[in-house]
Scaffold this motif. Structure first.
Motif, PDB file in Angstrom:
ATOM      1  N   ASN A   1     -21.120  65.578  11.355  1.00 29.99           N
ATOM      2  CA  ASN A   1     -21.880  65.171  12.535  1.00 29.99           C
ATOM      3  C   ASN A   1     -21.695  63.677  12.819  1.00 29.99           C
ATOM      4  OD1 ASN A   1     -22.806  67.752  12.949  1.00 29.99           O
ATOM      5  ND2 ASN A   1     -24.859  67.373  12.205  1.00 29.99           N
ATOM      6  N   GLU A   2     -20.446  63.261  12.837  1.00 30.42           N
ATOM      7  CA  GLU A   2     -20.131  61.861  13.099  1.00 30.42           C
ATOM      8  C   GLU A   2     -20.262  61.570  14.593  1.00 30.42           C
ATOM      9  OE1 GLU A   2     -15.997  59.848  12.960  1.00 30.42           O
ATOM     10  OE2 GLU A   2     -16.918  59.553  10.982  1.00 30.42           O
ATOM     11  N   GLU A   3     -20.895  60.458  14.896  1.00 29.10           N
ATOM     12  CA  GLU A   3     -21.101  60.046  16.289  1.00 29.10           C
ATOM     13  C   GLU A   3     -19.769  59.630  16.892  1.00 29.10           C
ATOM     14  OE1 GLU A   3     -22.955  59.778  19.660  1.00 29.10           O
ATOM     15  OE2 GLU A   3     -24.267  60.003  17.922  1.00 29.10           O
ATOM     16  N   ARG A   4     -19.205  60.499  17.727  1.00 31.66           N
ATOM     17  CA  ARG A   4     -17.945  60.258  18.422  1.00 31.66           C
ATOM     18  C   ARG A   4     -17.784  61.330  19.478  1.00 31.66           C
ATOM     19  NH1 ARG A   4     -13.540  63.468  16.219  1.00 31.66           N
ATOM     20  NH2 ARG A   4     -12.093  61.848  16.798  1.00 31.66           N
TER      21      ARG A   4
ATOM     22  N   GLU B   1     -27.746  68.814  16.065  1.00 31.22           N
ATOM     23  CA  GLU B   1     -27.073  67.512  16.173  1.00 31.22           C
ATOM     24  C   GLU B   1     -25.579  67.710  16.421  1.00 31.22           C
ATOM     25  OE1 GLU B   1     -26.591  63.300  16.175  1.00 31.22           O
ATOM     26  OE2 GLU B   1     -28.208  64.686  16.653  1.00 31.22           O
TER      27      GLU B   1
ATOM     28  N   LEU C   1     -23.395  66.432  19.667  1.00 33.46           N
ATOM     29  CA  LEU C   1     -22.178  65.638  19.529  1.00 33.46           C
ATOM     30  C   LEU C   1     -20.969  66.319  20.156  1.00 33.46           C
ATOM     31  CD1 LEU C   1     -22.751  64.430  15.881  1.00 33.46           C
ATOM     32  CD2 LEU C   1     -22.784  63.012  17.939  1.00 33.46           C
TER      33      LEU C   1
ATOM     34  N   HIS D   1     -21.155  60.857  26.963  1.00 34.80           N
ATOM     35  CA  HIS D   1     -20.091  59.952  26.536  1.00 34.80           C
ATOM     36  C   HIS D   1     -19.358  59.262  27.693  1.00 34.80           C
ATOM     37  CE1 HIS D   1     -20.715  62.298  22.839  1.00 34.80           C
ATOM     38  NE2 HIS D   1     -20.375  61.170  22.246  1.00 34.80           N
TER      39      HIS D   1
END
Length: 139
Positions: free
Chosen positions: A7-10, A53, A57, A65
């Motif tokens: 769940n990396e923010e990108r 989450e 994302l 984004h």
């Protein structure tokens, strides 16, 4: 010690040279990561989305984004990528995990698909440059 990106923010755009798939839950994603590492895939090369989450994302509309992301998602909606995004979003809403695994060559692709299937993988696709190949489900 390296580990998969969870769940990396990108912005998750077209995953070129990757195999994607859905796994039953986070436990299966962790177990598959270990087997993938044993098969030569570095853990920090894996991306995993889980839960609400993960769905946020994934940003199927690109609304979180910016303009380029919205345009990208608009263009993807008319292509096979749009179907994959919907499948991934649905899987995340159902509590499944989505994994992105880098791949080089046909032999490694076959091994990655085998590992994902062993861990309950479904909706497996191989994203190549300018093409997406849906991996057939087992009978």
């Amino acid at each position: 010690m390296s580990r998969p990106h969870r769940n990396e923010e990108r912005f998750y755009v077209y995953p070129v040279n990757r195999v994607t798939g859905t796994l039953p839950d986070e436990a299966h994603a962790k177990a598959s990561a270990q087997d993938l590492e044993n098969a030569g895939v570095p853990p920090d090369a894996l991306y995993v989305l889980t839960g609400p989450e993960g769905e946020r994302l994934l940003d199927r509309r690109g609304s979180d984004h910016g303009r380029i992301a919205r345009l990208t998602r608009f263009l993807q909606r008319g292509a096979y990528e749009g179907q994959v995004l919907e499948t991934h979003g649905r899987a995340l809403r159902q509590g499944r995990s989505v994994v992105y695994v880098p791949v080089r060559g046909a032999a490694q692709r076959r091994r990655i698909v085998e590992i994902l299937r062993t861990h309950g993988g479904r909706d497996i696709a191989h994203f190549r440059r300018w093409a997406v190949e849906q991996v057939p489900a087992l009978p």
